[in-house]
Write a protein that holds these residues in place. Structure first.
Motif: not given
Ligand code: CP
Length: 319
Positions: A24-25, A30-31, A64-65, A304-307
């Motif tokens: 989901r992250m 992608q946005q 940061k995201r 990045v998504a996993v973190r």
């Protein structure tokens, strides 16, 4: 779960929850606006006592995201060079109200010590400790493997483990925290692991680990694995000659252009993985690293998504 110290500690449900959250992250990435407000007002400290490119930058990007404030600390150029201890360094950073501490350290067990010594009151995330573990690397590798299988089968990744998959991990097993974290996580998720290395780079006691041990790479590749993961030869941790020469290592244990051609000729669907940084021409040829089979850059973006998922789950306690 209060800290993320090792994959050995993770249950299958916890690991799948992290991977599903990471999926989901990844959609956030992608946005057009790649941000969520989830950790607004929280502070993440990146505490790096060893060099890093991918892990440090992706933890920073992940925090940061999620809208967290980030403090980056690198031992080089800090008061660590004046002899300041881990305890004093950590407590100094805690005085800045850290909610999470991401730590990479050359000593196995340093994150565990930070998490349990009572010096700080923050979630601790292990970003690699000595030869022990690198749990977020294994999680991003598992995310990549789920995507690889889903792409071939036309299936969803959500809710699935890696049941029935076979991953061959090749090279400097002796010094590799990536190999250890992957072995535990892949096994928990239902995959089979084969280690391939020169005898000198296979750890003592490996027969007690949940992995097959093979010394010949071609034998392992002939078993048609779902992925072959090349490990970096860690010259900085080698104070002795572990193999006769780099040319000999590349010939016997490297993913050479010839071995890549053999995979192609056999019509294998084997993915080529590497945690980075790569020693091109040693454990992996450029032909393999840059081939369509290579997931090297996909692994970096999955990092990045996993973190993000790990920070989010640890700091919000969200399910
Ligand atoms: N894979 C990995 O940990 O890379 P870095 O050392 O660049 O962080």
């Amino acid at each position: 779960m209060r800290h993320l110290l090792s994959t050995r500690d993770l249950t299958r449900d916890q690991a799948i929850e992290i991977l599903d959250t990471a999926d989901r992250m990844a959609e956030v990435g992608q946005q057009s606006v790649k941000k969520l407000p989830a950790l607004r007002g929280r502070t993440v400290v990146n505490l790096f006592f060893e060099d890093s490119t991918r892990t440090r930058i992706s933890f920073e990007s992940a925090a940061k995201r999620l809208s967290a404030d980030v403090i980056n600390f690198s031992a080089k150029g800090s008061s660590v060079s004046k002899g300041e201890s881990l305890k004093d360094t950590a407590q100094t950073l805690m005085a800045m109200d850290a909610d999470a501490v991401v730590i990479r350290h050359g000593t196995s067990g340093a994150p565990q010590r930070l998490a349990t010594a009572g010096w700080i009151d923050a979630a601790v995330l292990n970003a690699g400790d000595g030869k022990h573990e690198h749990p977020t690397q294994a999680l991003l590798d598992a995310m990549t493997l789920r995507q690889h299988r889903a792409a071939l089968a036309g299936e969803e990744t959500t809710g699935t483990g890696l049941d029935g998959m076979h991953v061959v991990i090749v090279g400097d097993i002796l010094h590799s925290r990536v190999a250890r974290s992957n072995m535990w996580l892949l096994t928990t998720l239902g995959a089979r692991v084969t280690f391939v290395a020169p005898p000198t780079l296979m750890p003592v006691g490996v027969e007690h680990w949940p992995a097959d041990v093979v010394f010949d790479l071609d034998t392992a590749l002939a078993r048609d694995p779902d992925a072959v993961m090349l490990l970096r030869v860690q010259r900085e941790r080698m104070h002795a000659a572990f193999f006769p020469s780099e040319a000999e290592y590349a010939r016997l244990w490297g993913l050479t252009p010839e071995r890549l051609a053999a995979l192609d000729a056999a019509g294998a669907t084997t993915a080529i993985m590497h945690p980075g940084p790569m020693n091109r021409g040693l454990e992996i040829s450029s032909a393999a690293a840059d081939s369509p089979r290579s997931t090297v850059l996909r692994q970096v973006s999955n990092g990045v998504a996993v973190r993000m998922a790990c920070l989010y789950l640890l700091l919000t306690g969200a399910r």
